[in-house]
Design a protein around this motif. Structure first.
Motif, short mmCIF file in Angstrom:
data_model
loop_
_atom_site.label_atom_id
_atom_site.label_comp_id
_atom_site.label_asym_id
_atom_site.label_seq_id
_atom_site.Cartn_x
_atom_site.Cartn_y
_atom_site.Cartn_z
N LYS A 1 0.85 -1.18 0.00
CA LYS A 1 0.00 0.00 0.00
C LYS A 1 0.89 1.23 0.00
O LYS A 1 1.88 1.30 0.72
CB LYS A 1 -0.90 0.02 1.23
CG LYS A 1 -1.91 -1.08 1.25
CD LYS A 1 -2.76 -1.01 2.50
CE LYS A 1 -3.74 -2.17 2.53
NZ LYS A 1 -4.53 -2.17 3.75
N VAL A 2 0.53 2.22 -0.81
CA VAL A 2 1.28 3.47 -0.88
C VAL A 2 0.71 4.40 0.18
O VAL A 2 -0.48 4.74 0.14
CB VAL A 2 1.19 4.10 -2.28
CG1 VAL A 2 1.95 5.41 -2.32
CG2 VAL A 2 1.73 3.14 -3.32
N LYS A 3 1.56 4.77 1.12
CA LYS A 3 1.12 5.60 2.24
C LYS A 3 0.63 6.96 1.75
O LYS A 3 1.29 7.61 0.94
CB LYS A 3 2.30 5.78 3.21
CG LYS A 3 1.92 6.36 4.52
CD LYS A 3 3.09 6.32 5.47
CE LYS A 3 2.69 6.76 6.84
NZ LYS A 3 3.79 6.66 7.78
N ASP B 1 15.55 3.45 -4.02
CA ASP B 1 14.89 4.64 -4.55
C ASP B 1 14.55 4.33 -6.00
O ASP B 1 15.43 3.93 -6.77
CB ASP B 1 15.83 5.84 -4.44
CG ASP B 1 15.12 7.15 -4.60
OD1 ASP B 1 13.88 7.18 -4.53
OD2 ASP B 1 15.81 8.17 -4.80
N CYS B 2 13.27 4.48 -6.38
CA CYS B 2 12.88 4.08 -7.73
C CYS B 2 11.67 4.87 -8.20
O CYS B 2 11.13 5.69 -7.47
CB CYS B 2 12.55 2.59 -7.75
SG CYS B 2 11.18 2.15 -6.67
N LYS B 3 11.27 4.59 -9.43
CA LYS B 3 10.07 5.19 -10.01
C LYS B 3 9.19 4.04 -10.49
O LYS B 3 9.59 3.26 -11.35
CB LYS B 3 10.46 6.09 -11.17
CG LYS B 3 9.36 6.93 -11.70
CD LYS B 3 9.88 7.82 -12.80
CE LYS B 3 9.08 9.10 -12.86
NZ LYS B 3 9.58 9.97 -13.92
N VAL B 4 7.99 3.92 -9.92
CA VAL B 4 7.06 2.85 -10.27
C VAL B 4 6.10 3.40 -11.32
O VAL B 4 5.49 4.45 -11.13
CB VAL B 4 6.29 2.35 -9.03
CG1 VAL B 4 5.32 1.26 -9.40
CG2 VAL B 4 7.26 1.86 -7.97
N GLY C 1 4.66 6.69 -9.60
CA GLY C 1 5.64 7.75 -9.49
C GLY C 1 6.82 7.36 -8.62
O GLY C 1 7.02 6.18 -8.30
N PRO C 2 7.62 8.36 -8.22
CA PRO C 2 8.80 8.06 -7.42
C PRO C 2 8.44 7.60 -6.02
O PRO C 2 7.50 8.11 -5.41
CB PRO C 2 9.56 9.39 -7.39
CG PRO C 2 8.56 10.43 -7.72
CD PRO C 2 7.49 9.77 -8.52
N MET C 3 9.19 6.62 -5.52
CA MET C 3 8.97 6.13 -4.18
C MET C 3 10.19 5.37 -3.69
O MET C 3 11.12 5.12 -4.45
CB MET C 3 7.73 5.23 -4.12
CG MET C 3 7.83 3.97 -4.91
SD MET C 3 6.32 2.98 -4.95
CE MET C 3 5.56 3.23 -3.40
N LYS C 4 10.19 5.03 -2.42
CA LYS C 4 11.26 4.24 -1.82
C LYS C 4 10.69 2.90 -1.39
O LYS C 4 9.56 2.82 -0.92
CB LYS C 4 11.85 4.97 -0.62
CG LYS C 4 12.60 6.22 -1.02
CD LYS C 4 13.37 6.79 0.13
CE LYS C 4 14.18 7.97 -0.37
NZ LYS C 4 15.23 8.31 0.53
N LEU C 5 11.49 1.84 -1.58
CA LEU C 5 11.07 0.49 -1.22
C LEU C 5 12.08 -0.14 -0.29
O LEU C 5 13.25 0.24 -0.29
CB LEU C 5 10.96 -0.39 -2.48
CG LEU C 5 9.96 0.02 -3.55
CD1 LEU C 5 10.14 -0.86 -4.78
CD2 LEU C 5 8.55 -0.11 -3.02
N LYS C 6 11.65 -1.12 0.45
CA LYS C 6 12.56 -1.93 1.25
C LYS C 6 13.02 -3.11 0.40
O LYS C 6 12.23 -3.71 -0.33
CB LYS C 6 11.87 -2.45 2.51
CG LYS C 6 11.59 -1.39 3.53
CD LYS C 6 11.05 -1.99 4.79
CE LYS C 6 10.83 -0.93 5.84
NZ LYS C 6 10.41 -1.51 7.11
N SER C 7 14.28 -3.45 0.51
CA SER C 7 14.82 -4.54 -0.30
C SER C 7 14.23 -5.89 0.10
O SER C 7 14.29 -6.84 -0.69
CB SER C 7 16.34 -4.57 -0.18
OG SER C 7 16.73 -4.75 1.16
N THR C 8 13.64 -6.01 1.27
CA THR C 8 13.05 -7.28 1.70
C THR C 8 11.76 -7.60 0.96
O THR C 8 11.30 -8.74 1.03
CB THR C 8 12.77 -7.26 3.21
OG1 THR C 8 11.92 -6.14 3.52
CG2 THR C 8 14.05 -7.16 4.01
N PHE C 9 11.18 -6.64 0.24
CA PHE C 9 9.93 -6.86 -0.49
C PHE C 9 10.12 -6.98 -1.98
O PHE C 9 9.16 -6.89 -2.73
CB PHE C 9 8.93 -5.74 -0.19
CG PHE C 9 8.54 -5.68 1.26
CD1 PHE C 9 8.04 -6.78 1.91
CD2 PHE C 9 8.68 -4.50 1.97
CE1 PHE C 9 7.68 -6.72 3.25
CE2 PHE C 9 8.32 -4.43 3.30
CZ PHE C 9 7.82 -5.54 3.95
#
Length: 91
Positions: free
Chosen positions: A45-47, A72-75, A79-87
């Motif tokens: 879910k995008v906060k 750090d990426c662009k989906v 749009g731009p967002m940050k993800l955890k590498s565990t997901f």
């Protein structure tokens, strides 16, 4: 020196390992580098919005950063967002 096998590393080798920086790995343990393509392995879910990043979404050209959310990426479509590498897993 390894207490089990007795192998000794040189001081230069230990400095090289320390200079490489943080090693960020995906959910399967594969090392990630800048520019990799990863696949999301869990609905996220995008906060602050009603968007959801679905399982199987490919994210191209990632950039690794320091912190809790280390990608750090662009989906596409979000749009731009940050993800955890565990997901994520390396594609």
């Amino acid at each position: 020196m390894c207490p089990e096998c007795g192998h000794e590393w040189s001081r230069e080798a230990s400095k090289e390992v320390a200079d490489e920086g943080p090693r960020i790995r995906d959910a399967n343990g594969n090392p990630l580098v800048d520019g990799d393509t990863v696949t999301v392995i869990k609905d996220l879910k995008v906060k602050g919005s009603s968007f959801v990043v679905k399982v199987g979404t490919k994210v191209r050209n990632i950039r690794l950063v320091e912190g809790d959310h280390d990608i750090d990426c662009k989906v596409d479509g979000i749009g731009p967002m940050k993800l955890k590498s565990t997901f994520v897993k390396k594609a």
